[in-house]
Design a protein around this motif. Structure first.
Motif, PDB file in Angstrom:
ATOM      1  N   LEU A  52      24.930  63.387  53.717  1.00 20.39           N
ATOM      2  CA  LEU A  52      24.255  63.512  55.003  1.00 20.39           C
ATOM      3  C   LEU A  52      25.124  64.274  56.003  1.00 20.39           C
ATOM      4  CD1 LEU A  52      22.808  59.892  55.247  1.00 20.39           C
ATOM      5  CD2 LEU A  52      21.572  61.985  54.680  1.00 20.39           C
ATOM      6  N   LYS A  53      24.549  65.232  56.680  1.00 24.53           N
ATOM      7  CA  LYS A  53      25.289  66.125  57.571  1.00 24.53           C
ATOM      8  C   LYS A  53      25.962  65.358  58.711  1.00 24.53           C
ATOM      9  CE  LYS A  53      24.755  70.476  60.136  1.00 24.53           C
ATOM     10  NZ  LYS A  53      25.277  70.048  61.452  1.00 24.53           N
ATOM     11  N   PHE A  54      25.240  64.437  59.330  1.00 26.71           N
ATOM     12  CA  PHE A  54      25.834  63.746  60.470  1.00 26.71           C
ATOM     13  C   PHE A  54      26.941  62.790  60.039  1.00 26.71           C
ATOM     14  CE2 PHE A  54      22.414  60.918  59.208  1.00 26.71           C
ATOM     15  CZ  PHE A  54      22.976  59.651  59.317  1.00 26.71           C
ATOM     16  N   ILE A  55      26.976  62.421  58.756  1.00 21.38           N
ATOM     17  CA  ILE A  55      28.077  61.599  58.238  1.00 21.38           C
ATOM     18  C   ILE A  55      29.322  62.478  58.045  1.00 21.38           C
ATOM     19  CG2 ILE A  55      28.886  60.356  56.196  1.00 21.38           C
ATOM     20  CD1 ILE A  55      27.159  58.626  57.934  1.00 21.38           C
ATOM     21  N   SER A  56      29.106  63.688  57.524  1.00 21.44           N
ATOM     22  CA  SER A  56      30.244  64.580  57.283  1.00 21.44           C
ATOM     23  C   SER A  56      30.883  65.051  58.585  1.00 21.44           C
ATOM     24  CB  SER A  56      29.802  65.798  56.457  1.00 21.44           C
ATOM     25  OG  SER A  56      28.861  66.580  57.176  1.00 21.44           O
ATOM     26  N   GLU A  57      30.140  64.960  59.700  1.00 23.86           N
ATOM     27  CA  GLU A  57      30.667  65.408  60.991  1.00 23.86           C
ATOM     28  C   GLU A  57      31.147  64.257  61.868  1.00 23.86           C
ATOM     29  OE1 GLU A  57      27.495  67.673  62.670  1.00 23.86           O
ATOM     30  OE2 GLU A  57      27.823  69.399  61.351  1.00 23.86           O
ATOM     31  N   LEU A  58      31.299  63.075  61.293  1.00 23.97           N
ATOM     32  CA  LEU A  58      31.774  61.927  62.061  1.00 23.97           C
ATOM     33  C   LEU A  58      33.184  62.162  62.598  1.00 23.97           C
ATOM     34  CD1 LEU A  58      30.722  58.882  59.841  1.00 23.97           C
ATOM     35  CD2 LEU A  58      29.885  59.377  62.135  1.00 23.97           C
ATOM     36  N   ASN A  59      33.440  61.681  63.822  1.00 27.73           N
ATOM     37  CA  ASN A  59      34.821  61.702  64.289  1.00 27.73           C
ATOM     38  C   ASN A  59      35.588  60.580  63.588  1.00 27.73           C
ATOM     39  OD1 ASN A  59      34.478  59.233  65.748  1.00 27.73           O
ATOM     40  ND2 ASN A  59      33.577  60.369  67.453  1.00 27.73           N
ATOM     41  N   GLN A  60      36.912  60.614  63.685  1.00 25.31           N
ATOM     42  CA  GLN A  60      37.738  59.692  62.919  1.00 25.31           C
ATOM     43  C   GLN A  60      37.503  58.230  63.279  1.00 25.31           C
ATOM     44  OE1 GLN A  60      39.697  60.291  60.228  1.00 25.31           O
ATOM     45  NE2 GLN A  60      38.742  62.299  60.377  1.00 25.31           N
ATOM     46  N   GLU A  61      37.259  57.944  64.566  1.00 22.95           N
ATOM     47  CA  GLU A  61      37.076  56.563  64.986  1.00 22.95           C
ATOM     48  C   GLU A  61      35.797  55.974  64.406  1.00 22.95           C
ATOM     49  OE1 GLU A  61      37.742  59.075  67.006  1.00 22.95           O
ATOM     50  OE2 GLU A  61      39.795  58.618  67.625  1.00 22.95           O
ATOM     51  N   ALA A  62      34.693  56.725  64.519  1.00 28.45           N
ATOM     52  CA  ALA A  62      33.418  56.233  63.983  1.00 28.45           C
ATOM     53  C   ALA A  62      33.472  56.120  62.468  1.00 28.45           C
ATOM     54  CB  ALA A  62      32.280  57.168  64.407  1.00 28.45           C
ATOM     55  N   CYS A  86      18.016  68.965  49.510  1.00 28.63           N
ATOM     56  CA  CYS A  86      17.919  68.688  50.937  1.00 28.63           C
ATOM     57  C   CYS A  86      17.645  67.207  51.142  1.00 28.63           C
ATOM     58  CB  CYS A  86      16.815  69.534  51.572  1.00 28.63           C
ATOM     59  SG  CYS A  86      16.622  69.254  53.349  1.00 28.63           S
ATOM     60  N   LEU A  87      18.503  66.538  51.884  1.00 28.83           N
ATOM     61  CA  LEU A  87      18.320  65.127  52.168  1.00 28.83           C
ATOM     62  C   LEU A  87      17.752  64.959  53.570  1.00 28.83           C
ATOM     63  CD1 LEU A  87      21.621  63.641  50.726  1.00 28.83           C
ATOM     64  CD2 LEU A  87      19.337  63.409  49.778  1.00 28.83           C
ATOM     65  N   THR A  88      16.714  64.135  53.687  1.00 31.08           N
ATOM     66  CA  THR A  88      16.118  63.874  54.988  1.00 31.08           C
ATOM     67  C   THR A  88      16.971  62.846  55.720  1.00 31.08           C
ATOM     68  OG1 THR A  88      13.924  64.256  54.070  1.00 31.08           O
ATOM     69  CG2 THR A  88      14.054  63.111  56.192  1.00 31.08           C
ATOM     70  N   PRO A  89      17.505  63.190  56.877  1.00 29.87           N
ATOM     71  CA  PRO A  89      18.348  62.219  57.593  1.00 29.87           C
ATOM     72  C   PRO A  89      17.512  61.039  58.065  1.00 29.87           C
ATOM     73  CG  PRO A  89      17.890  64.130  58.977  1.00 29.87           C
ATOM     74  CD  PRO A  89      17.352  64.452  57.621  1.00 29.87           C
ATOM     75  N   PRO A  90      18.098  59.849  58.142  1.00 29.49           N
ATOM     76  CA  PRO A  90      17.361  58.691  58.634  1.00 29.49           C
ATOM     77  C   PRO A  90      17.064  58.819  60.117  1.00 29.49           C
ATOM     78  CG  PRO A  90      19.666  58.137  58.282  1.00 29.49           C
ATOM     79  CD  PRO A  90      19.475  59.518  57.748  1.00 29.49           C
ATOM     80  N   VAL A  91      16.187  57.966  60.594  1.00 28.69           N
ATOM     81  CA  VAL A  91      15.812  57.991  62.011  1.00 28.69           C
ATOM     82  C   VAL A  91      16.303  56.725  62.690  1.00 28.69           C
ATOM     83  CG1 VAL A  91      13.795  59.448  61.635  1.00 28.69           C
ATOM     84  CG2 VAL A  91      13.560  56.954  61.508  1.00 28.69           C
ATOM     85  N   CYS A  92      16.442  56.794  63.980  1.00 31.72           N
ATOM     86  CA  CYS A  92      16.865  55.644  64.765  1.00 31.72           C
ATOM     87  C   CYS A  92      15.820  54.542  64.621  1.00 31.72           C
ATOM     88  CB  CYS A  92      17.017  56.038  66.236  1.00 31.72           C
ATOM     89  SG  CYS A  92      17.365  54.635  67.322  1.00 31.72           S
ATOM     90  N   PRO A  93      16.217  53.317  64.295  1.00 29.34           N
ATOM     91  CA  PRO A  93      15.236  52.248  64.097  1.00 29.34           C
ATOM     92  C   PRO A  93      14.574  51.784  65.388  1.00 29.34           C
ATOM     93  CG  PRO A  93      17.473  51.372  63.948  1.00 29.34           C
ATOM     94  CD  PRO A  93      17.603  52.869  64.030  1.00 29.34           C
ATOM     95  N   PHE A  94      15.083  52.224  66.537  1.00 30.43           N
ATOM     96  CA  PHE A  94      14.527  51.791  67.813  1.00 30.43           C
ATOM     97  C   PHE A  94      13.505  52.772  68.366  1.00 30.43           C
ATOM     98  CE2 PHE A  94      18.843  50.034  67.485  1.00 30.43           C
ATOM     99  CZ  PHE A  94      18.547  48.678  67.559  1.00 30.43           C
ATOM    100  N   CYS A  95      13.831  54.075  68.317  1.00 33.58           N
ATOM    101  CA  CYS A  95      12.913  55.066  68.913  1.00 33.58           C
ATOM    102  C   CYS A  95      12.338  56.031  67.891  1.00 33.58           C
ATOM    103  CB  CYS A  95      13.625  55.849  70.015  1.00 33.58           C
ATOM    104  SG  CYS A  95      15.019  56.848  69.407  1.00 33.58           S
ATOM    105  N   ARG A  96      12.784  55.921  66.620  1.00 31.87           N
ATOM    106  CA  ARG A  96      12.280  56.751  65.507  1.00 31.87           C
ATOM    107  C   ARG A  96      12.633  58.222  65.645  1.00 31.87           C
ATOM    108  NH1 ARG A  96      12.228  53.549  61.842  1.00 31.87           N
ATOM    109  NH2 ARG A  96      10.964  54.948  60.570  1.00 31.87           N
ATOM    110  N   SER A  97      13.609  58.545  66.482  1.00 32.90           N
ATOM    111  CA  SER A  97      14.054  59.940  66.577  1.00 32.90           C
ATOM    112  C   SER A  97      15.108  60.191  65.497  1.00 32.90           C
ATOM    113  CB  SER A  97      14.655  60.224  67.955  1.00 32.90           C
ATOM    114  OG  SER A  97      15.790  59.413  68.180  1.00 32.90           O
TER     115      SER A  97
END
Length: 446
Positions: free
Chosen positions: A261-271, A360-371
């Motif tokens: 997942l793209k947003f996982i590969s771009e995580l900062n070190q703390e997260a 291509c992997l579909t990124p998950p959505v926020c469980p609160f607002c579905r974005s």
């Protein structure tokens, strides 16, 4: 004439001894008298003064030799460079200096066909390994090869650095290599047993920590070597019972780091550190259930949740994750700003095992607002005096105090069931306080 040869041999021997023990004055005096000594090597191994300085961590002498235009890639009898010897012996300051001087990270020795990266992984020097990988991002050689190809470079017997680290029980090096793109399911050529994956080699060596890392990065428990054995069978053969229990195909699948997942590969070190810790703790909870009642049961947690205060006066209700109502919110979803705990974030991202063949992997959505989740960062919470502080700085004791006292079942709460296909992220215990089983010692020549 014979006396002249004797003097030269004596000076040569004196130089190598002075370099080995870091006697800078003696080295400078000898080179001042005979600069040609820089070109001399030891009789058998053909070590130069630079090799000896690198292997013994003599950074001042090594720097002086490099300033005198000594070739940083000079070869010894086995075509090993000073950089390889620095990596082999864990001399990080010398290794960094050689890298700064332009030492070639992609040279192979004639002994095993290995690079400096292989040596750092084999001998377990994680700081050297990280320095070489960092240099590879800007190295012209690695750039021409490609960074991913360099991380997975094979030695003369088809072993990658990850194979060597797993075989030698080097979990820190295993983690660094996987985090930098090492192929978790690559098979060896002639190294070890033909066709072995890093998981086969970790099973043979009996390293639970290496097995945990490999499984958490998607290692296949059913992949077979050239003789048809799965890692479980290898662990049984070498009497590594705890490893065999985790590798048993009938035991529950581990939670896998969602690396594609793209947003996982771009995580900062703390997260990233928060999520990785949550993942490893969740898998340890799974291990407890697998090993429960066996001779390999995990030791008691180093801390106890007994007596946790029921009231949550130290943290407001808004600080608790609204999905599991147990953990503090530590992760924030961007751009919407909604927060949840690291365990629930992992459940959201890991509800399906990543498939490296998926285009291509579909990124998950926020469980609160579905974005769509674009980025994850460490959440900010309010302390009692309403000052912002980083969750990463909150003590573990305080985080435990703001948990609710009630436990959820293994299936989780009703609001959490849809996210917990990978298993429960209910009350996660701490890391075991001791080794699970003694690891048998064995010798394997490099």
């Amino acid at each position: 004439m014979g006396q002249g040869l004797s003097c030269r041999a004596s000076d040569e021997h004196g130089l190598f001894i002075a370099v080995q023990f870091g006697d800078m004055e003696a080295v400078e005096a000898l080179l001042e008298r005979d600069p040609a000594l820089l070109q001399h090597t030891t009789v058998y191994d053909r070590h130069s003064a630079l090799h000896i300085a690198a292997a013994n961590g003599q950074i001042e002498i090594l720097s002086m030799l490099l300033e005198r235009s000594v070739n940083p890639d000079v070869l010894n009898r086995h075509k090993q460079t000073p950089l390889m010897l620095a990596a082999m012996h864990g001399k990080i300051s010398c290794l960094q200096k050689l890298l700064e001087a332009g030492a070639n990270i992609l040279m192979f020795d004639s002994l095993h066909g290995r690079t400096c990266l292989h040596y750092a992984a084999y001998y377990g020097h994680s700081n050297c390994l990280q320095a070489i990988l960092s240099a590879a991002h800007s190295s012209p050689v690695a750039a021409s090869w490609g960074f991913a190809r360099f991380v997975n470079v094979r030695d003369g017997k088809g072993a990658t650095p990850l194979h060597l680290a797993a075989r030698q029980r080097r979990p820190e090096c295993v983690h660094i290599l996987l985090d930098n793109g090492a192929l978790v399911c690559a098979s060896t050529g002639g190294y070890g047993f033909p066709g072995s994956t890093p998981l086969h080699l970790a099973a043979r060596g009996g390293s639970l920590d290496c097995i945990r890392e490999l499984l958490a990065w998607g290692a296949d428990r059913l992949q077979r070597d050239s003789s048809g054995r799965i890692p479980y069978m290898v662990a049984l053969k070498h009497k590594n019972g705890a490893c065999a229990a985790l590798l048993n195909p009938s035991s529950v699948e581990p939670i896998v780091w969602p690396s594609p997942l793209k947003f996982i590969s771009e995580l900062n070190q703390e997260a990233k550190a928060l999520l990785e810790h949550a993942l490893m703790e969740a898998n340890r909870e799974r291990e407890k259930n697998i090993l429960k009642g066996t001779a390999y049961s995990l030791a008691s947690p180093s801390h106890s949740d007994a007596g946790v205060d029921d009231n949550v006066s130290e943290g407001s209700e808004s600080e608790l994750c609204c999905i599991c109502f147990e953990q503090a919110c530590t992760i924030e979803v961007q751009d919407c700003g909604h927060q949840m705990c690291a365990q629930c974030t992992l459940a959201l991202c890991c509800h399906k095992k990543p498939n490296p063949t998926t285009a291509c992997l579909t990124p998950p959505v926020c469980p609160f607002c579905r974005s769509t989740i674009a980025r994850l960062v460490v959440a900010k919470i309010k302390s009692e005096d309403d000052a912002d502080q980083d969750v990463g700085d909150v003590s573990s004791s305080k985080l435990r105090k703001i948990r609710r006292s009630r436990n959820f079942s293994n299936e989780g709460s009703s609001s959490f069931k849809s996210l917990s296909a990978v298993g429960s992220f209910g009350k996660i215990g701490g890391r075991g306080s001791g080794r699970i089983a003694a690891e048998s010692e064995w010798v394997d020549k490099p």
